[in-house]
Scaffold this active site. Structure first.
Site, PDB file in Angstrom:
ATOM      1  N   GLU A 243       4.447  -0.940   1.465  1.00 47.87           N
ATOM      2  CA  GLU A 243       4.674  -1.179   0.034  1.00 47.87           C
ATOM      3  C   GLU A 243       4.676  -2.658  -0.341  1.00 47.87           C
ATOM      4  O   GLU A 243       4.729  -3.000  -1.520  1.00 47.87           O
ATOM      5  CB  GLU A 243       5.987  -0.540  -0.451  1.00 47.87           C
ATOM      6  CG  GLU A 243       6.114   0.940  -0.196  1.00 47.87           C
ATOM      7  CD  GLU A 243       7.463   1.516  -0.564  1.00 47.87           C
ATOM      8  OE1 GLU A 243       8.295   0.792  -1.175  1.00 47.87           O
ATOM      9  OE2 GLU A 243       7.713   2.695  -0.242  1.00 47.87           O
TER      10      GLU A 243
ATOM     11  N   GLU B  96       0.830  -1.200   0.000  1.00 49.90           N
ATOM     12  CA  GLU B  96       0.000   0.000   0.000  1.00 49.90           C
ATOM     13  C   GLU B  96       0.859   1.242   0.000  1.00 49.90           C
ATOM     14  O   GLU B  96       2.017   1.222   0.404  1.00 49.90           O
ATOM     15  CB  GLU B  96      -0.935   0.008   1.213  1.00 49.90           C
ATOM     16  CG  GLU B  96      -0.325  -0.458   2.527  1.00 49.90           C
ATOM     17  CD  GLU B  96       0.820   0.371   3.049  1.00 49.90           C
ATOM     18  OE1 GLU B  96       0.733   1.613   2.934  1.00 49.90           O
ATOM     19  OE2 GLU B  96       1.787  -0.193   3.579  1.00 49.90           O
TER      20      GLU B  96
END
Length: 345
Positions: A312, A170
């Site tokens: 991430e 994310e």
């Protein structure tokens, strides 16, 4: 509302997998977590010879209305700026994907910026950032449902490309705040134990974050259902990740769960559909306060403890070689009988 047909792996294969693992040329249990992982992957794939194909890291990005309350040190524009950095290959997740053979998919779930989709970002934008949930629901029912469906759609695309193992990441300034609220609501743990520094808040900033989130909770006037709590306090990229996780489990894919935010998404996915958990490999315990408590609540044993807090999908991709090793153990080690070695303990 979007629904998913997730079923637990058939347990009838467990004795055969255990027998194969226990009769490889090693003392029983001597490869520790690799043996547990091999059993899990074998059950997910319903195979004594599982194969990991085309690993991908799907990174969902969106902005958050709650960031207006000063709950993050980082400014809102970092979301889209970092997304362009991902495109250029200069971020943490980029070198890890290159190192471990992952394809990186970038998905715009709700970034408040006009992005260059022609460069490869997948346009799944539902709206330009969630609403500030201090004052009302972050998402409407329609937006919530659309996020679930679009997350699922990306996973179906991955499956069509041959993938059977996915990690999720994310990018969204402010997204530790909805994660903390979800954790508090669905575990019952005190809110203060669910709140951390995020992108680097000092003690005063953490206290302010707690005050903001407590006010938001006090202002909630919904029906208290799981779906209503998720959409009221959620983020676009987070709900999209929940839909992606549930679709991956429905398709019998292995799910590598990253850090605090993605673990919060798996918590929500498990509230919507408890059968999702056997498909989840919890990659690491991060440095965000509350992550260890959340993992403990889910009875999850993370593979790595590296002090990561980047998100991430970085921790999930870092842990992938251990999963690969577990599968190689199952497929490449010889058995006592075939190698004509006396079984030893």
């Amino acid at each position: 509302m979007k629904t998913f047909d997730v079923t637990r792996p058939d347990e009838r294969l467990r004795p055969l997998l255990m027998d194969k693992i226990d009769n490889l040329t090693k003392p029983k249990g001597s490869l520790g977590r690799l043996e547990e992982l091999a059993l899990q992957v074998g059950l997910v794939q319903q195979s004594l010879t599982p194969v990991l194909r085309c690993p991908q890291n799907v990174l969902f990005a969106a902005d958050h209305g709650i960031a207006e309350e000063g709950v993050s040190r980082s400014p809102r524009e970092v979301t889209w700026q970092q997304l362009l950095n991902f495109l250029d290959g200069g971020a943490g997740i980029n070198f890890l994907c290159r190192q471990h053979g992952f394809r990186l998919k970038l998905v715009d779930a709700g970034v408040d910026h006009d992005l260059p989709y022609e460069r490869g970002i997948i346009d799944m934008k539902v709206r330009r950032g969630s609403r500030n949930f201090v004052h009302g629901p972050a998402l409407t029912e329609e937006e919530y449902d659309l996020c679930l469906e679009r997350g699922a759609e990306v996973v179906r695309q991955c499956a069509a490309e041959g993938s059977n193992v996915l990690s999720f990441g994310e990018m969204g300034i402010g997204n530790t705040s909805p994660s903390s609220v979800w954790m508090h609501l669905f575990t019952g743990l005190p809110l203060e134990q669910c709140i951390g520094a995020g992108s680097g808040l000092d003690p005063s900033g953490i206290r302010h974050k707690h005050e903001v989130l407590r006010r938001a909770l006090d202002n909630y006037r919904g029906d208290g259902s799981t779906a209503d709590l998720v959409r009221h306090f959620g983020g676009l990229e987070m709900v999209m990740a929940v839909g992606a996780m549930l679709q991956a489990a429905e398709l019998k894919m292995l799910i590598l769960v990253d850090g605090f935010i993605m673990t919060s998404c798996m918590l929500v996915a498990s509230r919507l559909c408890p059968e999702v958990l056997p498909y989840a490999v919890f990659a690491h315990c991060g440095d965000e306060a509350g992550h260890r408590l959340l993992l403990d609540y889910l009875q999850a044993r993370p593979l790595l403890h590296l002090g990561l807090r980047l998100g991430e999908g970085t921790g999930a991709v870092c842990a992938y070689p251990l999963v690969d090793s577990a599968v190689r153990m199952l497929n490449e080690m010889d058995s006592f009988a075939h190698a004509e070695i006396t079984k030893y303990f």
